[in-house]
Design an enzyme around this catalytic site. Sequence first.
Site, PDB file in Angstrom:
ATOM      1  N   LEU A 139       0.826  -1.201   0.000  1.00  0.00           N
ATOM      2  CA  LEU A 139       0.000   0.000   0.000  1.00  0.00           C
ATOM      3  C   LEU A 139       0.867   1.260   0.000  1.00  0.00           C
ATOM      4  O   LEU A 139       1.790   1.383   0.809  1.00  0.00           O
ATOM      5  CB  LEU A 139      -0.914  -0.013   1.230  1.00  0.00           C
ATOM      6  N   SER A 177       3.515  -6.746   2.296  1.00  0.00           N
ATOM      7  CA  SER A 177       2.337  -6.129   2.887  1.00  0.00           C
ATOM      8  C   SER A 177       1.085  -6.454   2.064  1.00  0.00           C
ATOM      9  O   SER A 177       0.790  -7.626   1.811  1.00  0.00           O
ATOM     10  CB  SER A 177       2.565  -4.618   3.025  1.00  0.00           C
ATOM     11  N   GLN A 178       0.348  -5.447   1.630  1.00  0.00           N
ATOM     12  CA  GLN A 178      -0.844  -5.687   0.818  1.00  0.00           C
ATOM     13  C   GLN A 178      -0.529  -6.529  -0.417  1.00  0.00           C
ATOM     14  O   GLN A 178      -1.357  -7.319  -0.874  1.00  0.00           O
ATOM     15  CB  GLN A 178      -1.460  -4.344   0.402  1.00  0.00           C
ATOM     16  N   ASP A 195       6.159  -4.910  14.238  1.00  0.00           N
ATOM     17  CA  ASP A 195       5.770  -4.387  12.923  1.00  0.00           C
ATOM     18  C   ASP A 195       5.082  -3.023  13.034  1.00  0.00           C
ATOM     19  O   ASP A 195       5.396  -2.096  12.306  1.00  0.00           O
ATOM     20  CB  ASP A 195       4.853  -5.398  12.229  1.00  0.00           C
ATOM     21  N   HIS A 203       7.335  -1.898  10.205  1.00  0.00           N
ATOM     22  CA  HIS A 203       6.688  -2.314   8.963  1.00  0.00           C
ATOM     23  C   HIS A 203       7.384  -1.799   7.700  1.00  0.00           C
ATOM     24  O   HIS A 203       7.507  -2.531   6.717  1.00  0.00           O
ATOM     25  CB  HIS A 203       5.220  -1.852   8.961  1.00  0.00           C
TER      26      HIS A 203
END
Length: 301
Positions: free
Chosen positions: A44, A110-111, A227, A282
């Site tokens: 993202l 991630s996404q 994270d 993250h």
Amino acid sequence: MLGLWRQTLLSSWILPLLPLLLLLPSAPAAHHGSYKPVIVVHGLFDSSYSFRHLLDYINETHPGTVVTVLDLFDGRESLRPLWEQVQGFQEAVVPIMKKAPEGVHLICYSQGGLVCRALLSVMDEHNVDSFISLSSPQMGQYGDTDYLKWLFPTSMRSNLYRICYSPWGQEFSICNYWHDPHHDDLYLNASSFLALINGERDHPNATAWRKNFLRVGRLVLIGGPDDGVITPWQSSFFGFYDANETVLEMEEQPVYLRDSFGLKTLLARGAIVRCPMAGISHTTWHSNRTLYETCIEPWLS
């Protein structure tokens, strides 16, 4: 005279030592074969630039590797519905796979890890060896993050379901994997993405998608308690909250127990690698050298 000296040296010194020399361990053989291509899918609000360090690490440790960091749905475009992104990324990876009969590796952040899992589900002929899921909310997201506050400034996690579980909300990628454990019925009925790839809702492609997903060579799951974005962080390992917000690990999840999309089969096959690591936030997973050497590099053969 010189020839006689050489003959004497050979018979007196070298020949008696020959059996010992044969017992010495040989040096490891150099990797003369080519490495499998690596495809990287961002998360993202990311772009290909975010992965420059990862690209350097791969080039250093596996020289000659063809690495493609897909430059699609960058920045705000990453908010597009995930099925739209899956279609776009599929069009990009198919030519790469066709040129790599020995297979490819996916590193999906991630996404992007959800995009990649959907790709593995819908692609009948994919040839992915290692699917490396890098801090990805594989079982969904349920947390107040800066991303969420920017996108929905008047909402909190406790009431975001009102937006995300509406047809309008499902037009945003983050709502496609919003997983409110207190409104599971709404999630199952409204989720147009996560509930489908998890096999939590019946659909006509469920059997084919499970078969496709199980074509993967191995699934490498990476995440950690520091994270700061993925909530709960165990979602990176297919853990998630129950209705009391107690985290249930992967082996306790209904999707695992029912083997709805193949997790239980993969684990029984020995094809799931879990690599938790503390102390990494993250946005630094793809630039941390220790993480790369420990959790990513071993699976890029």
